[in-house]
Each structure stands twice: as structure tokens, then as C-alpha cells.
Write a protein that holds these residues in place. Structure first.
Motif, PDB file in Angstrom:
ATOM      1  N   LEU A 186     -14.577  15.088  -5.608  1.00 17.26           N
ATOM      2  CA  LEU A 186     -14.724  13.694  -5.188  1.00 17.26           C
ATOM      3  C   LEU A 186     -13.443  12.895  -5.433  1.00 17.26           C
ATOM      4  O   LEU A 186     -13.067  12.033  -4.631  1.00 17.26           O
ATOM      5  CB  LEU A 186     -15.902  13.049  -5.924  1.00 17.26           C
ATOM      6  CG  LEU A 186     -17.301  13.544  -5.506  1.00 17.26           C
ATOM      7  CD1 LEU A 186     -18.360  12.966  -6.435  1.00 17.26           C
ATOM      8  CD2 LEU A 186     -17.590  13.156  -4.061  1.00 17.26           C
ATOM      9  N   THR A 189     -11.104  13.804  -2.592  1.00 13.84           N
ATOM     10  CA  THR A 189     -11.508  13.468  -1.221  1.00 13.84           C
ATOM     11  C   THR A 189     -11.924  12.016  -1.028  1.00 13.84           C
ATOM     12  O   THR A 189     -12.297  11.635   0.075  1.00 13.84           O
ATOM     13  CB  THR A 189     -12.670  14.381  -0.790  1.00 13.84           C
ATOM     14  OG1 THR A 189     -13.756  14.244  -1.718  1.00 13.84           O
ATOM     15  CG2 THR A 189     -12.232  15.832  -0.746  1.00 13.84           C
ATOM     16  N   THR A 190     -11.891  11.188  -2.072  1.00 17.41           N
ATOM     17  CA  THR A 190     -12.222   9.770  -1.940  1.00 17.41           C
ATOM     18  C   THR A 190     -10.982   8.921  -2.216  1.00 17.41           C
ATOM     19  O   THR A 190      -9.945   9.428  -2.634  1.00 17.41           O
ATOM     20  CB  THR A 190     -13.349   9.377  -2.914  1.00 17.41           C
ATOM     21  OG1 THR A 190     -12.928   9.670  -4.266  1.00 17.41           O
ATOM     22  CG2 THR A 190     -14.615  10.161  -2.619  1.00 17.41           C
ATOM     23  N   ASP A 191     -11.099   7.610  -1.994  1.00 15.10           N
ATOM     24  CA  ASP A 191      -9.950   6.705  -2.103  1.00 15.10           C
ATOM     25  C   ASP A 191     -10.004   5.812  -3.333  1.00 15.10           C
ATOM     26  O   ASP A 191      -9.191   4.897  -3.468  1.00 15.10           O
ATOM     27  CB  ASP A 191      -9.858   5.825  -0.842  1.00 15.10           C
ATOM     28  CG  ASP A 191      -9.647   6.652   0.411  1.00 15.10           C
ATOM     29  OD1 ASP A 191      -8.978   7.699   0.321  1.00 15.10           O
ATOM     30  OD2 ASP A 191     -10.165   6.262   1.471  1.00 15.10           O
ATOM     31  N   SER A 192     -10.976   6.050  -4.209  1.00 10.71           N
ATOM     32  CA  SER A 192     -11.106   5.208  -5.396  1.00 10.71           C
ATOM     33  C   SER A 192     -11.446   6.078  -6.598  1.00 10.71           C
ATOM     34  O   SER A 192     -12.251   7.010  -6.495  1.00 10.71           O
ATOM     35  CB  SER A 192     -12.204   4.154  -5.192  1.00 10.71           C
ATOM     36  OG  SER A 192     -12.478   3.469  -6.398  1.00 10.71           O
ATOM     37  N   GLU A 195     -15.200   5.797  -7.311  1.00  8.29           N
ATOM     38  CA  GLU A 195     -16.199   6.309  -6.367  1.00  8.29           C
ATOM     39  C   GLU A 195     -16.937   7.545  -6.897  1.00  8.29           C
ATOM     40  O   GLU A 195     -18.167   7.632  -6.749  1.00  8.29           O
ATOM     41  CB  GLU A 195     -15.545   6.609  -5.019  1.00  8.29           C
ATOM     42  CG  GLU A 195     -16.548   6.924  -3.923  1.00  8.29           C
ATOM     43  CD  GLU A 195     -15.903   6.962  -2.543  1.00  8.29           C
ATOM     44  OE1 GLU A 195     -16.360   7.783  -1.722  1.00  8.29           O
ATOM     45  OE2 GLU A 195     -14.956   6.186  -2.291  1.00  8.29           O
ATOM     46  N   VAL A 241     -21.717   9.764  -0.333  1.00  4.97           N
ATOM     47  CA  VAL A 241     -20.320   9.610   0.086  1.00  4.97           C
ATOM     48  C   VAL A 241     -20.250   8.968   1.461  1.00  4.97           C
ATOM     49  O   VAL A 241     -19.441   8.055   1.716  1.00  4.97           O
ATOM     50  CB  VAL A 241     -19.608  10.980   0.091  1.00  4.97           C
ATOM     51  CG1 VAL A 241     -18.201  10.850   0.670  1.00  4.97           C
ATOM     52  CG2 VAL A 241     -19.550  11.551  -1.320  1.00  4.97           C
ATOM     53  N   HIS A 245     -18.490   5.281   2.496  1.00  5.21           N
ATOM     54  CA  HIS A 245     -17.438   5.185   3.509  1.00  5.21           C
ATOM     55  C   HIS A 245     -17.834   4.240   4.640  1.00  5.21           C
ATOM     56  O   HIS A 245     -16.998   3.478   5.142  1.00  5.21           O
ATOM     57  CB  HIS A 245     -17.115   6.574   4.049  1.00  5.21           C
ATOM     58  CG  HIS A 245     -16.403   7.434   3.046  1.00  5.21           C
ATOM     59  ND1 HIS A 245     -16.066   8.745   3.272  1.00  5.21           N
ATOM     60  CD2 HIS A 245     -15.968   7.171   1.780  1.00  5.21           C
ATOM     61  CE1 HIS A 245     -15.449   9.245   2.208  1.00  5.21           C
ATOM     62  NE2 HIS A 245     -15.391   8.303   1.288  1.00  5.21           N
ATOM     63  N   THR A 248     -17.405   0.747   3.378  1.00  2.00           N
ATOM     64  CA  THR A 248     -15.989   0.355   3.391  1.00  2.00           C
ATOM     65  C   THR A 248     -15.552  -0.048   4.790  1.00  2.00           C
ATOM     66  O   THR A 248     -14.825  -1.049   4.979  1.00  2.00           O
ATOM     67  CB  THR A 248     -15.115   1.526   2.889  1.00  2.00           C
ATOM     68  OG1 THR A 248     -15.543   1.891   1.571  1.00  2.00           O
ATOM     69  CG2 THR A 248     -13.651   1.123   2.842  1.00  2.00           C
ATOM     70  N   GLN A 331      -8.616   1.590  -6.419  1.00  6.14           N
ATOM     71  CA  GLN A 331      -8.196   2.342  -5.232  1.00  6.14           C
ATOM     72  C   GLN A 331      -6.980   3.201  -5.548  1.00  6.14           C
ATOM     73  O   GLN A 331      -6.138   2.846  -6.378  1.00  6.14           O
ATOM     74  CB  GLN A 331      -7.842   1.374  -4.099  1.00  6.14           C
ATOM     75  CG  GLN A 331      -9.023   0.621  -3.501  1.00  6.14           C
ATOM     76  CD  GLN A 331      -9.838   1.472  -2.553  1.00  6.14           C
ATOM     77  OE1 GLN A 331      -9.294   2.303  -1.837  1.00  6.14           O
ATOM     78  NE2 GLN A 331     -11.143   1.273  -2.555  1.00  6.14           N
ATOM     79  N   SER A 616     -15.053  16.000   5.161  1.00  5.18           N
ATOM     80  CA  SER A 616     -16.462  15.862   4.763  1.00  5.18           C
ATOM     81  C   SER A 616     -17.148  17.219   4.674  1.00  5.18           C
ATOM     82  O   SER A 616     -17.895  17.497   3.728  1.00  5.18           O
ATOM     83  CB  SER A 616     -17.200  14.976   5.777  1.00  5.18           C
ATOM     84  OG  SER A 616     -16.668  13.676   5.780  1.00  5.18           O
ATOM     85  N   THR A 619     -15.787  19.158   1.704  1.00  4.35           N
ATOM     86  CA  THR A 619     -16.243  18.576   0.436  1.00  4.35           C
ATOM     87  C   THR A 619     -17.597  19.155   0.047  1.00  4.35           C
ATOM     88  O   THR A 619     -17.784  19.683  -1.049  1.00  4.35           O
ATOM     89  CB  THR A 619     -16.346  17.046   0.542  1.00  4.35           C
ATOM     90  OG1 THR A 619     -15.065  16.507   0.843  1.00  4.35           O
ATOM     91  CG2 THR A 619     -16.851  16.454  -0.762  1.00  4.35           C
TER      92      THR A 619
END
Length: 683
Positions: A186, A189-192, A195, A241, A245, A248, A331, A616, A619
Motif C-alpha cells: 500500500l 502503490t498509494t500517494d499518502s 492511506e 483503495v 482514489h 480523491t 502526501q 490496481s 496490488t
């Protein structure tokens, strides 16, 4: 649904409080969920061996022997002393040895050699022990303390006790490593940075509520206990997830976070529900099995996915709205590169891969249906484990042996004698303990002491304890079971009852092989119908189901080509699990391709689809793969280990076909499900 979502986001504190309360209650309930490690308990209630066992429990204090205990380098007096100590263990209802068949006061040389060697070889004594099911773990541990680590134990009771103790710690280790891996995936593969925390909280709540609510079943199988939690973790992670997204994306269109969440929920409902519904149906198909581990696992997994869906649509929106500022503050730049280049690579190879895929369909199907199987629990521990090593040592000295118990009406002793003589004529029968063999049909029952009499007779039945030179399963064993059943039927038509591990395994084989076609066809048909309604096409459900089913066949054909014997139960269960867990990847790929075909030609749509969905898919797929291989590598329980390896390899097969073969299938059959008037450019 929009009204419901609006209510949810306007009552975040209430929803979080309700889920927190449910979480706490289910944490407590989880501790009281009993786990059954004996596969024979999951035979249908009307199977012949189950009926025999139930009647035997009613008629006699001691049931069917379920353990063999070997003590090395002992004299006959010392062996008798061990027998007495083992018999005194709480939970042990009967111990049979040489003295129950012959008087040990006379020289061994004067006895029948086959009878002696069943129990005593080269100063090694082998006891046949019957242990109560409810006290298996404690009794096996106590017997081990008596005989020490240098001596050996085997049998279904020993396997059950060892599995009970080892599986709990193994699953705990697997779960810890799986959670760490999920967090790492995670993060990548995530931006925060925050998250993964939000996702894991949501997953944790759903998993605990599902595990605790299993209390409604009273008891669950060891397969459900081992695989249920980590499968729920791997399969349902995507839902949270995807919602984050979407949220966002929607926040870029409005400054109101609650409005953005309602829009995100509305936009994602269809795709998450269709994905979740196919998964639930795949798992529910297991409920059609006569062998009750299937329904046990199926309903628990289906309930788990349903709870995950409810959590995503109610608890997760409230959790995200309560923490979105932390999501913003923490982030970080994307760690995973763009997959645009990957899409171009797939574009070049997808047609050749699709051709190879098409060629492999028939061979993989035929090979997957030509495997050799274990049906029971006799091989669940290999020789690298203590139990497996003990089994090998006992078989090396005393040979492969099993004990059957045959009950017949007690009044007709002449016919009992004829039956006993006929059974003795069967080559695999080594010895028989019965009234007519041990006491003699001429001696009146009143001459026997009560203890001896109650071992052999009840008010209605007499029983014959038959020691056979046979493994617990296999073609020769199953032929022997049929022979003994036919012999009993000849002398006591429809009045006999036969039980034993080999008998239960025969019934297990007979039951689970009948389940295979039914379970698979229903699962495929149900998933096909769901896809038919959600994708609004006849072609697409055929392509998607064919893609995942071929991945399943390839997965199950590997043991055939490797000349590896596999557990039929793992073989049966993985078909539904792999279909339910990985068809989501094909759905995600297809829906995004259809969406992008409104803007691009076929080639560009393929490239952009892969760029958009690969992260995705990988992941979820990487988590499911790692969870499977962890279960395979860490579990000493052969069935669970094999199920784990099947899950890991099967997910890799599904990933490869979805990422490399399915794009070619969508490209080739594009005209059958894309209408010309709805695209800007068409090739």
C-alpha cells in the motif's frame, strides 16, 4: 443509494460508534469460536461410516481405534505396564495389545506369527488406542509424556492433536507477515503515508467482525480458521483503495468533502458491487458440497466479503471523512512508475499470447482432471515433521496397518463364526478380536467378566475389531473396504455397520468426487449470469469466465505434469476460491477498456487500459500471491500448505492471463460488444 450515502456521511460519529461497538463485541466472540481439525467430522450425516460411528458410540464405551503407539525395546511385562499407564490417561477409552488376543503367559513361539507381529516385533510393542474426540489434544500430549520423544505415535487422533496445536501458531506468523507485506504494498502503490493506515483499519474492522460473527456457526473447520481471515484480507483490500482514489478524484470537482464522498460512493457502487458479488457467488458455490468443509468455508468467506462490502460503503466513508486532512498532509510522490510502456509491450505480444492461451485450453483442462489424489488425512504430515517421521518409523517396523470395527447382531453366533472365517480368508486381514474369535462361540456370555464382555458385546450388537494390512487410503484400500462390506452384507444383509479410518476415507472419496462437477458448474454459471447483467454483453462473460477457468486449469495441471499427488479437498476448494478471488481482475480490465473505447481506437484503448489498471491489479494480485505462498511455506499441515501453494500459483496464472491474454481477446472480439456509434475513432 444516494440518499443512503448522504445519511451515512451526515452521521459519521454514529456510524463509527456502531462499528466500534461491533468490533469490541466480535473481538470477545472470536475467542469462543471452536475449531474442528478432524476431516471425518465433515462427512454427510447419512454416510455409512458416520452412521456406523454414531451407533457405535451409543452401543459401546470404546469407539474405533484412532491412534497407534509404539514403544521400543521393551519386554512383555514392560509393555503391559505401558499399556496400563496409557489406559489410565484421561480421554483414552480403550487400549488393545497382544494380551487381548492371546494369553501372553505362553511362549510367543507357540502363537500364530501374524497375530504376534501385529503387536510385538523385535522387542517393539505396538498398542492400538482409542481416544475420545473431545479430549484428543490433552490425551495425545499425556501419552507423549508417558512414552517420551524417542518412541512413536501415529493415527488420526495424533494428526488432529498436532494440527490443533501447530496451526494456531503458524497462522499467527503468516498473518503478521501478510499484514506487513500489505502495508508495504500500500505504501508503494498509494500517494499518502496515511492511506495504508486507513485501509488497514477498515480491513481490520471487517475481518474481526467476520471472525467474531462465526460464533453463529458454533464451530468452524480448520480450513476456514486458517484461510478465511487472510483470504478476506487479500480479496477485499481493493474495495477500500478504490473508494479512497475515487474520493480523491471527486474532491478535485468540489470543495465540500461530504459531497465529494457521496459522489465517490455513487460512482464506485456499481464496480465494487459487481466485483464483490462475483466473489461472494464463487465462495457460496462451495455451500453445494456434500462434504461439509465446503459449506463451512463458503459461508464464512461469503459472509466475510459481504461484511467487507458493508464496511466499505458505511464505515470507510466515515473513517475517510474523519481523517482526510491527514491523508492530505502526508502526501508523497508516487513510488510506482507509469505502466504506459508496459501497455505498449503487451500490445506487441498480446495476439501471440492469446494464440498460446487458446492452444493451452484443452490440454490444461484434460491434465487438471487427470491428477492423482489423497482423499483423507493420512498424508497431511510429511516425514520432515515429527508426526510424519513417527508414522514412517512405525510402518517400517510393523508395516502399514489400519483397524476396522464391524458391528453385527449379537444373537446369531453361528453366522458370526461363518462371517469371521470369511473375513480371515481375505489376504489383508491380519487378526480379528471378537466374541467368536477371542472367547469362542461355545462359551456362554455369563462366564465372561463384565469388562471383557462390554468390550465385545452390547445389548444388541457384537463387534469385530479387524486389523488389516493396508494403508489408510488408496485403490487397494478402497477395494478392501468394498470386499469387507460385501462380505458383511452376505452374512448379515443390511444389519451390519463398519467403521474405521479407511472406511471414513472411502466415504470421503465417494462424497467429494461427486461434488466436483456440481460445484464448478454452479459457480461458473452464477458468475456468468452476474457478468451478463453487469457487462450487458454475451461475449464478455464468455471471455472472462474462459480466461479465469483456463488459469484454474493451468494451475491444477501443474501437479499432473510434476507427477505430484494432491489432496482432493484442496483441488476442489481452490477452483471456487480462484474463480471468486481473481475474476475481479478481468472485470476491472474489461470495464476500463469499455470506458476508454469511448475516446480511443482499439490499440490506444488497450495501452491506456493497461496503464490505468495494472497497478490496481498487481496490488491485489501480489497480496493474494504472497498470502498463498506464505500459507504454503509456513504450514506443516499438508492440506493447508497445498491449498496455499495452489492459491499463490493460481493467482499468478490469473494475473498473467488477464494482463497478457485478455487484452488480445478484448481487441479481437471488440466488434461484438462495442457499438460503432459510441466511439470517436474506430479501426
Amino acid at each position: 443509494m444516494k440518499k443512503f450515502y448522504t445519511w451515512v456521511v451526515n452521521h459519521t460519529k454514529l456510524v463509527i460508534a456502531l462499528f466500534t461497538a461491533a468490533f469490541i463485541v466480535c473481538v470477545v466472540c472470536w475467542q469462543f469460536v471452536a475449531v474442528d481439525y478432524d476431516m471425518n467430522d465433515y462427512l454427510p450425516e447419512d454416510s455409512a461410516s458416520t452412521v456406523a460411528l454414531d451407533l457405535m458410540d451409543e452401543e459401546f464405551d470404546g469407539g474405533v481405534p484412532n491412534a497407534r503407539v509404539m514403544v521400543k525395546n521393551v519386554t512383555i511385562p514392560e509393555a503391559l505396564e505401558y499399556k496400563e499407564r496409557i489406559a489410565a490417561v484421561d480421554g483414552v477409552t480403550d487400549v488393545t495389545w497382544l494380551d487381548d488376543v492371546q494369553s501372553v503367559d505362553i511362549p510367543l513361539e507357540t502363537m500364530d506369527s501374524d497375530t504376534v507381529e501385529t503387536y510385538y516385533v523385535d522387542n517393539n510393542a505396538l498398542f492400538s488406542v482409542t481416544i475420545e474426540e473431545e479430549k484428543t489434544t490433552e490425551a495425545v500430549s499425556a501419552i507423549r509424556d508417558i512414552i517420551g520423544e524417542d518412541n512413536a505415535m501415529t493415527g488420526s487422533a495424533v494428526s488432529t492433536a498436532v494440527a490443533t496445536e501447530s496451526t494456531v501458531s503458524e497462522i499467527s506468523h503468516i498473518s503478521v507477515i501478510a499484514v506487513i507485506f500489505v502495508i508495504l504494498v500500500l505504501i508503494l502503490t498509494t500517494d499518502s503515508w496515511f492511506e495504508p493506515v486507513v485501509v488497514m483499519i477498515g480491513l481490520g474492522v471487517a475481518i474481526v467482525i467476520n471472525a467474531g460473527s462465526n460464533l453463529i456457526f458454533g464451530e468452524i473447520s480448520f480450513v476456514t480458521n486458517a484461510a478465511g481471515t487472510i483470504l478476506q484480507l487479500a480479496v477485499s483490500m481493493d474495495y477500500s483503495v478504490f473508494l479512497i482514489h475515487r474520493f480523491t478524484e471527486c474532491r478535485r470537482e468540489t470543495d465540500n468533502p461530504k459531497e465529494a464522498m457521496v459522489n465517490a460512493l455513487t460512482m464506485s457502487t456499481s464496480s465494487i458491487l459487481s466485483s464483490g458479488l462475483t466473489t461472494v457467488i464463487g465462495f457460496l458455490a462451495l455451500c453445494l458440497m456434500q462434504f461439509q468443509i465446503g459449506p463451512d468455508l463458503g459461508r464464512a468467506l461469503a459472509k466475510g466479503i459481504a461484511i467487507s462490502l458493508i464496511t466499505v460503503f458505511t464505515f470507510m466513508p466515515c473513517l475517510i471523512l474523519s481523517t482526510y486532512r491527514w491523508l492530505d498532509k502526508l502526501q508523497h510522490r508516487p513510488f510506482v512508475p507509469s505502466f504506459g510502456g508496459f501497455g505498449k509491450v503487451v500490445l506487441r505480444v498480446m495476439i501471440p499470447v492469446m494464440v498460446i492461451f487458446a492452444i493451452s485450453i484443452v490440454p490444461s483442462y484434460l491434465a487438471s482432471n487427470s491428477n492423482s489424489f489423497y482423499y483423507g488425512a493420512s498424508k497431511i504430515f510429511n516425514e520432515k515433521t515429527k508426526t510424519g517421521a513417527d508414522t514412517a518409523e512405525i510402518e517400517d517396523i510393523f508395516g502399514k496397518s489400519d483397524t476396522y470395527v464391524l458391528m453385527v447382531p449379537k444373537e446369531d453366533k453361528p453366522t458370526q463364526k461363518e462371517l469371521s472365517d470369511a473375513l480371515h480368508d481375505i489376504p489383508e486381514v491380519k487378526s480379528i478380536i471378537s466374541y467368536v474369535d477371542t472367547v469362542g462361540m461355545e462359551i456362554p456370555e455369563s462366564y465372561l467378566d463384565e469388562e471383557t464382555y462390554l468390550k465385545l458385546c452390547s445389548d444388541t450388537y457384537t463387534r469385530m475389531v479387524i486389523t488389516v494390512d493396508s494403508e489408510f487410503e488408496g485403490d487397494e484400500t478402497f477395494a478392501l473396504v468394498e470386499n469387507i462390506r460385501d462380505t458383511a452384507q452376505e452374512y448379515f444383509p443390511d444389519e451390519w455397520y463398519l467403521a474405521g479410518q479407511g472406511i471414513s476415507t472411502y466415504d470421503l472419496m465417494d462424497t467429494v468426487t461427486k461434488d466436483m462437477v456440481k460445484v464448478n458448474l454452479v459457480a461458473i454459471a452464477a458468475v456468468f449470469i452476474v457478468l451478463l447483467f453487469t457487462l450487458k454483453s454475451i461475449t464478455l462473460p464468455v471471455l472472462l469466465v474462459l480466461a479465469i477457468e483456463t488459469a484454474i486449469w493451468i494451475n491444477l495441471s501443474i501437479p499432473y505434469f510434476a507427477d505430484q499427488r494432491i489432496f482432493y479437498i484442496a483441488y476442489l476448494i481452490i477452483s471456487s476460491i480462484q474463480l471468486g478471488a481473481t475474476v475481479d481482475y478481468a472485470i476491472l480490465m474489461t470495464e476500463r477498456y469499455k470506458e476508454l473505447r469511448q475516446q480511443y481506437n482499439k490499440k490506444d484503448a488497450i495501452v491506456n487500459t493497461l496503464s490505468a489498471v495494472t497497478v490496481s491489479i498487481l496490488t491485489s494480485g501480489s497480496v493474494l500471491t504472497v498470502v498463498g505462498f506464505l500459507l504454503g511455506a509456513f504450514s506443516t499441515h499438508g492440506l493447508l500448505s497445498q491449498l496455499g501453494y495452489f492459491l499463490g500459483k493460481g493467482t499468478l496464472c490469473s494475473l498473467f492471463i488477464v494482463l497478457f491474454a485478455l487484452p488480445g481477446m478484448l481487441y479481437t472480439f471488440d466488434r461484438t460488444f462495442i457499438k460503432k456509434g459510441k466511439v470517436k475513432k474506430y479501426e
